[in-house]
Design a protein around this motif. Structure first.
Motif, PDB file in Angstrom:
ATOM      1  N   GLY A  14       0.861  -1.187   0.001  1.00  0.00           N
ATOM      2  CA  GLY A  14      -0.156  -0.039   0.030  1.00  0.00           C
ATOM      3  C   GLY A  14       0.860   1.349   0.131  1.00  0.00           C
ATOM      4  O   GLY A  14       1.726   1.434  -0.658  1.00  0.00           O
ATOM      5  N   TRP A  15       0.651   2.064   0.950  1.00  0.00           N
ATOM      6  CA  TRP A  15       1.184   3.547   0.912  1.00  0.00           C
ATOM      7  C   TRP A  15       2.206   3.525   2.526  1.00  0.00           C
ATOM      8  O   TRP A  15       1.490   3.226   3.318  1.00  0.00           O
ATOM      9  CB  TRP A  15       0.356   4.541   0.681  1.00  0.00           C
ATOM     10  N   ALA A  39      11.576   6.240  -1.821  1.00  0.00           N
ATOM     11  CA  ALA A  39      11.195   5.207  -2.833  1.00  0.00           C
ATOM     12  C   ALA A  39      11.598   4.009  -2.364  1.00  0.00           C
ATOM     13  O   ALA A  39      12.723   3.689  -2.026  1.00  0.00           O
ATOM     14  CB  ALA A  39      11.155   5.563  -3.936  1.00  0.00           C
ATOM     15  N   GLU A  40      10.626   3.081  -2.730  1.00  0.00           N
ATOM     16  CA  GLU A  40      10.936   1.564  -2.706  1.00  0.00           C
ATOM     17  C   GLU A  40      11.088   1.043  -4.059  1.00  0.00           C
ATOM     18  O   GLU A  40      10.245   1.325  -4.858  1.00  0.00           O
ATOM     19  CB  GLU A  40       9.945   0.648  -2.115  1.00  0.00           C
ATOM     20  N   ASP A  41      12.300   0.930  -4.486  1.00  0.00           N
ATOM     21  CA  ASP A  41      12.697   0.422  -6.068  1.00  0.00           C
ATOM     22  C   ASP A  41      12.354   1.898  -6.766  1.00  0.00           C
ATOM     23  O   ASP A  41      12.844   2.874  -6.515  1.00  0.00           O
ATOM     24  CB  ASP A  41      11.733  -0.902  -6.487  1.00  0.00           C
ATOM     25  N   GLU A  42      11.668   1.660  -7.901  1.00  0.00           N
ATOM     26  CA  GLU A  42      11.299   2.568  -8.828  1.00  0.00           C
ATOM     27  C   GLU A  42       9.720   3.165  -8.508  1.00  0.00           C
ATOM     28  O   GLU A  42       8.950   3.458  -9.358  1.00  0.00           O
ATOM     29  CB  GLU A  42      11.510   2.264 -10.382  1.00  0.00           C
ATOM     30  N   ASP A  43       9.185   2.571  -7.237  1.00  0.00           N
ATOM     31  CA  ASP A  43       7.844   3.107  -7.315  1.00  0.00           C
ATOM     32  C   ASP A  43       7.477   4.324  -7.072  1.00  0.00           C
ATOM     33  O   ASP A  43       8.003   5.001  -6.793  1.00  0.00           O
ATOM     34  CB  ASP A  43       7.240   2.098  -5.844  1.00  0.00           C
ATOM     35  N   THR A  44       6.179   4.469  -7.131  1.00  0.00           N
ATOM     36  CA  THR A  44       5.560   6.109  -7.145  1.00  0.00           C
ATOM     37  C   THR A  44       5.800   6.737  -5.822  1.00  0.00           C
ATOM     38  O   THR A  44       5.515   5.994  -4.641  1.00  0.00           O
ATOM     39  CB  THR A  44       4.132   6.197  -7.556  1.00  0.00           C
ATOM     40  N   GLU A 149      -4.618   7.406 -11.965  1.00  0.00           N
ATOM     41  CA  GLU A 149      -4.584   6.102 -12.070  1.00  0.00           C
ATOM     42  C   GLU A 149      -4.718   5.452 -10.340  1.00  0.00           C
ATOM     43  O   GLU A 149      -5.065   4.276 -10.419  1.00  0.00           O
ATOM     44  CB  GLU A 149      -3.356   5.431 -12.616  1.00  0.00           C
ATOM     45  N   PHE A 150      -4.709   6.362  -9.670  1.00  0.00           N
ATOM     46  CA  PHE A 150      -5.080   6.041  -8.170  1.00  0.00           C
ATOM     47  C   PHE A 150      -6.658   6.266  -7.826  1.00  0.00           C
ATOM     48  O   PHE A 150      -6.730   6.180  -6.590  1.00  0.00           O
ATOM     49  CB  PHE A 150      -4.171   6.619  -7.146  1.00  0.00           C
ATOM     50  N   GLY A 151      -7.383   6.413  -8.752  1.00  0.00           N
ATOM     51  CA  GLY A 151      -8.875   6.800  -8.455  1.00  0.00           C
ATOM     52  C   GLY A 151      -9.512   8.124  -8.066  1.00  0.00           C
ATOM     53  O   GLY A 151     -10.496   8.371  -7.874  1.00  0.00           O
ATOM     54  N   ALA A 177      -8.810   8.757  -0.975  1.00  0.00           N
ATOM     55  CA  ALA A 177      -9.038   8.036  -2.102  1.00  0.00           C
ATOM     56  C   ALA A 177      -7.850   6.988  -2.512  1.00  0.00           C
ATOM     57  O   ALA A 177      -8.043   6.094  -3.260  1.00  0.00           O
ATOM     58  CB  ALA A 177      -9.128   9.082  -3.249  1.00  0.00           C
ATOM     59  N   LEU A 178      -6.514   7.284  -2.036  1.00  0.00           N
ATOM     60  CA  LEU A 178      -5.550   6.747  -2.237  1.00  0.00           C
ATOM     61  C   LEU A 178      -5.700   5.241  -1.088  1.00  0.00           C
ATOM     62  O   LEU A 178      -4.565   4.336  -1.455  1.00  0.00           O
ATOM     63  CB  LEU A 178      -4.245   7.353  -1.744  1.00  0.00           C
TER      64      LEU A 178
END
Length: 188
Positions: A14-15, A39-44, A149-151, A177-178
């Motif tokens: 999740g976040w 960031a974890e890896d290349e995540d948003t 893309e996250f709603g 929303a996230l």
């Protein structure tokens, strides 16, 4: 001026949300580096910034891509140090220092109410700086589609940035929303 800033790093679960200090942030590159560290890896990674319930901003970083920025009220943000970092970047990206064409800066602005638009024009005239830079527009500026893309649709984000909206509440609704509203509230 009191600021609230939080970094939301997307993970497999999740976040991960954490409050952050902006004391060492002087440029957009500084803010982007701060976000990438979470960031974890290349995540948003998202950065939420709010200034005394006057304006809010969302900065989105995806890996090494250029950051995407949305600011709820460019004129209010431009009067603060951290907001100016963001609005100046948006001006530079657009190449329009005088904001003659706001269509390229804000997606989905509606002509909902001519009276509001006229009031915004009057406010913009009153807030025009006396320096070499043109006036900052009153109202939202930037990429209103950065959360789709996250709603969170562009229209939803624009509504949260509308006149009379509370920036702190807006960030809470975005976090809901996230799917991380409770976690964000815990760090506030």
């Amino acid at each position: 001026m009191a600021y609230f800033a939080a970094v939301l790093a997307r993970t497999g679960a999740g976040w991960d949300v954490s409050e952050t200090e902006l004391d060492d942030v002087e440029t957009l590159a500084d803010l982007t580096d701060l976000a990438r560290e979470a960031a974890e890896d290349e995540d948003t990674v998202l950065v939420f910034i709010e200034q005394e319930d006057a304006w809010f901003a969302v900065l989105r970083i995806d890996g090494e891509d250029d950051p995407r920025i949305f600011v709820s009220d460019a004129a209010a943000a431009a009067r603060s140090s951290y907001g100016a970092v963001l609005t100046d970047e948006l001006i530079e990206q657009d190449g329009e220092a005088d904001f003659d064409d706001l269509d390229g800066l804000v997606a989905g602005l509606d002509d909902e109410d001519d009276a509001v638009a006229e009031a915004d024009d009057e406010d913009e005239d009153e807030e025009e700086p006396t320096g070499g830079r043109g006036a900052n527009p009153v109202g939202p500026i930037g990429d209103s589609e950065l959360l789709t893309e996250f709603g969170m649709t562009a229209a939803d984000l624009m509504e949260l940035a509308g006149e009379g909206a509370a920036p702190g509440d807006a960030l809470g609704e975005i976090a809901e929303a996230l799917g991380c509203g409770e976690v964000l509230e815990a760090v506030r």
